[in-house]
Design an enzyme around this catalytic site. Structure first.
Site, PDB file in Angstrom:
ATOM      1  NE  ARG A  17      -2.665  -1.108   3.432  1.00 44.11           N
ATOM      2  CZ  ARG A  17      -3.268  -0.715   4.553  1.00 44.11           C
ATOM      3  NH1 ARG A  17      -4.354   0.038   4.495  1.00 44.11           N
ATOM      4  NH2 ARG A  17      -2.773  -1.052   5.725  1.00 44.11           N
ATOM      5  CD  GLN A  77       7.725 -14.316   7.453  1.00 40.79           C
ATOM      6  OE1 GLN A  77       7.824 -13.097   7.475  1.00 40.79           O
ATOM      7  NE2 GLN A  77       6.635 -14.967   7.857  1.00 40.79           N
ATOM      8  CE1 TYR A 105       3.868  -7.441  14.141  1.00 39.65           C
ATOM      9  CE2 TYR A 105       3.571  -6.384  16.284  1.00 39.65           C
ATOM     10  CZ  TYR A 105       3.327  -7.432  15.422  1.00 39.65           C
ATOM     11  OH  TYR A 105       2.541  -8.489  15.826  1.00 39.65           O
ATOM     12  N   GLY A 106       8.830  -3.587  12.935  1.00 41.52           N
ATOM     13  CA  GLY A 106       9.723  -2.611  12.328  1.00 41.52           C
ATOM     14  C   GLY A 106       9.019  -1.436  11.707  1.00 41.52           C
ATOM     15  CG  ASN A 169      -3.452  -6.832  19.811  1.00 42.46           C
ATOM     16  OD1 ASN A 169      -2.530  -6.742  20.623  1.00 42.46           O
ATOM     17  ND2 ASN A 169      -3.362  -7.560  18.706  1.00 42.46           N
ATOM     18  CE  LYS A 333      32.152  20.078   1.191  1.00 42.61           C
ATOM     19  NZ  LYS A 333      33.363  19.252   0.834  1.00 42.61           N
ATOM     20  CG  ASN A 359      35.722  39.801   9.382  1.00 42.97           C
ATOM     21  OD1 ASN A 359      34.729  39.911  10.091  1.00 42.97           O
ATOM     22  ND2 ASN A 359      35.729  40.204   8.120  1.00 42.97           N
ATOM     23  CB  SER A 387      34.173  41.805   0.364  1.00 42.37           C
ATOM     24  OG  SER A 387      33.732  42.144   1.653  1.00 42.37           O
TER      25      SER A 387
END
Length: 453
Positions: A17, A77, A105-106, A169, A333, A359, A387
């Site tokens: 789904r 499984q 449950y995952g 449940n 980064k 600076n 700059s």
């Protein structure tokens, strides 16, 4: 002394789904797979063993398991024969174990560690989570008596008087071992689906005279992610919970509903977070730091007294020391900014180390990528980067050095030196007027040609 515990997480389903090629447990919630949330909750009760049952796209799921917990055991499984059958696949991995087996449950990412601990500590031989639902129509009912839990009835099989029961449940359970192995051996699949249902363990245990109990939890803890809508609902619930916890822990959120946290965001008390801030995974913000509006942070560390933003982006590897200021439209980064560094606006620092109290002027860029490799920029303490300086890595700027505005720095700059690296200016009197006239004539000629055509 607490009993030993083992964790069995069921993560074999496809999740049709979800309408996706990706297994449902690998869809992201707050920046991490849904499965990782369940594993993290389980890890906080410190189990002796963690076993994850995989099935659909098992290799992908198992890789995600290893990324979160290298010690976790994965079992497969190969046939989808029900939840009871899935748990049975974990039995070989439980060989030699004696204690409490917690089954969850995952695809239920919002379960709280406190609920799992309550299951582990419950003295009954089998314990099931129960909750009161706002709309109980689709849930199985827990049938109890003065002796405890008697059985679980699926909604479609329930009688009218059983459907009137509000105790639902929750699915997660704890079973003493080796009782679990004995009950699984007795389980049958004589039902319409031909599957082995985990819920049958309760009636099998009660038939043996074993005690069964209910551990109460909140409804959001049992929300399964089977559809995109449920994933969105789980995200909203996670964010609401994370915001409430941040406020409770002494973090100021000026517009809480606009702040989005990752599953592992850490923020110290007295930090201030402005509106429309998004935290990716791997972010730590120390006490007293301020994150201003419209920032995006991931994989970074921000120290006490630092300010970030507005409109700043910190990417993985960004390390900001105390009292660093990163201003608007700045991207950092894989760079270390030492104490007191100021990067006010419109700059990019990547693969760099900036010394204390330096600076960085507006428009500064560390040109770190040559198309094949990344290169580092080293800037010493108390330097002044003018700059619009382009720092072409690899390059070193010495302590106390200056770069002139508009420079393209391609060589190392010694300490306390001034580097000027820009084209020589030449002024041509009257040339601007003549150039404009020439351009106007060219424009008129082009328009005339269009009319002829």
């Amino acid at each position: 002394m607490s009993r030993s515990t083992a964790l069995v997480i069921l993560a074999a389903g496809q999740g049709t789904r979800m309408n996706s090629d990706l297994p449902k447990v690998l869809h992201k919630l707050a920046g991490a797979p849904v499965l990782a949330h369940a594993m993290r909750a389980g890890a906080q009760i410190e189990p002796d063993r963690t076993i994850v049952v995989t099935g659909h796209e098992a290799e992908q799921v198992e890789q995600a398991v290893r990324e979160f917990d290298e010690a976790a055991i994965c079992v497969r499984q190969t046939e989808q024969l029900g939840t009871g059958h899935a748990v049975a696949q974990a039995l070989p991995a439980l060989e030699g174990f004696s204690g409490r087996v917690i089954i969850l449950y995952g695809d239920t990412p919002l379960v709280r560690p406190e609920t799992l601990q309550a299951l582990a500590d419950n003295p009954a031989e089998i314990a099931i989570t129960g909750f009161h639902a706002a709309d109980p129509r689709r849930y199985g009912r827990l049938i109890t008596s003065d002796r405890g839990l008697e059985r679980i009835v699926e909604f479609k099989d329930a009688k009218d008087e059983e459907r009137a029961i509000s105790l639902c449940n929750g699915g997660m359970m704890a079973v003493s071992y080796p009782l679990l192995a004995e009950l699984l051996a007795e389980m049958k699949n004589d039902n319409a689906a031909g599957e082995y249902y985990l819920t049958d363990l309760v009636s099998l245990a009660r038939a043996r005279g074993a005690q069964a109990a209910v551990v109460m939890c909140k409804e959001d803890e049992v929300l399964g992610v089977d559809t995109r809508s449920q994933l969105a609902r789980a995200e909203a619930l996670f964010q609401a919970r994370a915001r409430a916890e941040a406020l409770e822990n002494g973090v100021t959120l000026t517009a809480p509903e606009t702040v989005f946290f990752a599953f592992d965001t850490v923020i110290g008390r007295d930090a201030i977070v402005g509106p429309n801030v998004v935290f990716g995974s791997g972010v730590t913000v120390e006490s007293g730091a301020e994150i201003r509006a419209f920032c995006h942070l991931e994989g970074c560390h921000i120290s006490r007294g630092a300010t970030v933003g507005p409109f700043a982006r910190l990417r993985p590897g960004a390390e900001l020391a105390e009292d660093v200021h990163v201003g608007n439209f700045v991207e950092i980064k894989n760079a270390i900014l030492d104490e007191g560094v100021k990067v006010g606006h419109l700059s990019y620092l990547g693969d760099a180390h900036v010394g204390e109290h330096t600076n960085i002027g507006a428009g500064t860029i560390t040109c770190n990528y040559d198309g094949v490799m990344k290169h580092r920029t080293e800037i010493g303490a108390r330097a002044f980067i003018g700059s619009d300086t382009m720092l072409v890595a690899p390059v070193r700027i010495g302590a106390g050095a200056f770069t002139a505005t508009g420079s393209v720095i391609t060589q190392d700059v010694p300490a306390e030196a001034l580097a000027i690296a820009r084209a020589r200016q030449e002024n041509k009197p009257g040339f601007a007027t003549r150039l404009v006239e020439k351009l106007k004539k060219a424009k008129a000629a082009r328009a005339a040609r269009r009319e002829l055509n």
